[in-house]
Design an enzyme around this catalytic site. Sequence first.
Site, PDB file in Angstrom:
ATOM      1  N   HIS A 268      -3.461  -5.253   0.913  1.00  0.00           N
ATOM      2  CA  HIS A 268      -3.471  -5.756   2.298  1.00  0.00           C
ATOM      3  C   HIS A 268      -3.895  -7.416   2.119  1.00  0.00           C
ATOM      4  CE1 HIS A 268      -2.817  -1.656   3.727  1.00  0.00           C
ATOM      5  NE2 HIS A 268      -3.890  -1.320   2.958  1.00  0.00           N
TER       6      HIS A 268
ATOM      7  N   CYS B 151       0.828  -1.196   0.003  1.00  0.00           N
ATOM      8  CA  CYS B 151       0.049   0.051  -0.122  1.00  0.00           C
ATOM      9  C   CYS B 151       0.822   1.323  -0.203  1.00  0.00           C
ATOM     10  CB  CYS B 151      -0.858   0.104   1.233  1.00  0.00           C
ATOM     11  SG  CYS B 151      -2.465   1.199   0.727  1.00  0.00           S
TER      12      CYS B 151
END
Length: 490
Positions: free
Chosen positions: A431, A340
């Site tokens: 994630h 991310c």
Amino acid sequence: MTDSSTILHPIMLVGTGSDVGKSVLATALCRIFLQEGYRPAPFKAQNMALNSYATPDGLEIGRAQAVQAEACGVPCSTDMNPLLLKPNSEHTTQVVLNGRPIGNRSAYDYFRKEGRAELRTAVNAAFDRLSQLYNPIVMEGAGSVSEINLRDSDLVNMPMARHADADVILVADIDRGGVFASCYGSIMLQTPDDRKRIKGIIINKFRGDIRLFEEGRQMLEKICGVPVLGVVPVFNNIVIEEEDSVELERKAHSIAADKVNVAVVLLRHISNFTDFNTLERDERVNLFYTSNTADIEKADIIILPGTKATLDDLYELRRNGAAQAITRAHRNGTTIIGICGGYQMLGQTVKDPHAVEGSIPQLPGLGLLDTTTTMLPEKTTRQADFIFNGTPCKGYEIHQGTTTYSEGHPKAGQEADTIVCAKRCTGTYMHGFLDNPAVIEHFIAPLAKNRAAATHHTSIEEFKNRQYDLLADHVRKHVDIDKLIKIMHT
């Protein structure tokens, strides 16, 4: 087994302060009510956390309520956490309402009384929808229940309990000390009507022989006028996801000679650090969190995690020398993984032309991937499947910005793939990337030769369900669940 056909009052856990264990106890009650044959669901009107999760319909809630929904055996939804606050700095926060960002607010602007009616209406409506589908609702307050200066603007504690007509249980952390004063003060500072709503106390995080507190328990019941439903000991052998990052710095960061040493860079705005829980449990791995440059350079694998403030944390990495330590380690053969915001940092440039994150318009990245990231006001939130080395895997995305390939790359200008790889460097928006056994084996197995035996990978779902059951067993031993359910009947 209780009569699960009976409609129970909602139950709300409130605290004498922050970090007293409300979330973990709510998770335990979610699993216990499921075991008792009910169909429970969690609810927290307002949560402040950088750990968040994407719902099946691509919206964002606090990770704690997603965990509690797992304990209930139901899909998570934004009605379980309609209002999420994600701090950008010490003074501002992103406000996420019903799963979507509605802007950034200063603490002063957010907590003043004006404009609260709209938010109160929204969180009450979310509870009302949820209560039509589930029984009982396991509610959670926030922080201390006795912040009388915030009483008129409060959305999450006693005003929410009044709307839900909930039975309230006060949770106190005895490990901090002052349990008598904190319980008595928390109850006596309520209005007379709210005081009547508090039906019991749970003492949490007890250490030592519980029999030694029996007299204290009786004294506490006498001065507070409500029963102590249980005294729950501290546990160390049950793994439940942590809600915030306060414990990360305490995790050991000594190098282990017989294991694969994985350094997670401790960013100031680190988010979704639950991405590394599965890897941390691998017997071949020594995982630690650090911002120390020497520790970073000693690791076999360096992970740049997610962050709520990519540019601010990237600036800090350059200022404190960690960025240079990461690039030096990469040149010397260390594997780098970015997830991310950490993935965004690994590219050539991170741009913020719309001032989405703040006042920094652009910074050079670490230059390990041929990518460029541009921050955008719109947020991507979705659960996703992906293929890694031919194996189906699962993850979820929560990020602002889009990443494209840089000039000189064969796909220059095109949106980057789900996983971008260069020599000993991998970046992804996913994630949960390291919850997948195929991903873990790819990175760990080559480095684990002659170090430790390969580990058997229990599925993440199987592992979590086992932990929820262990947590429920622990709480059942020390809390009078029959008495709690009787309170919720009347």
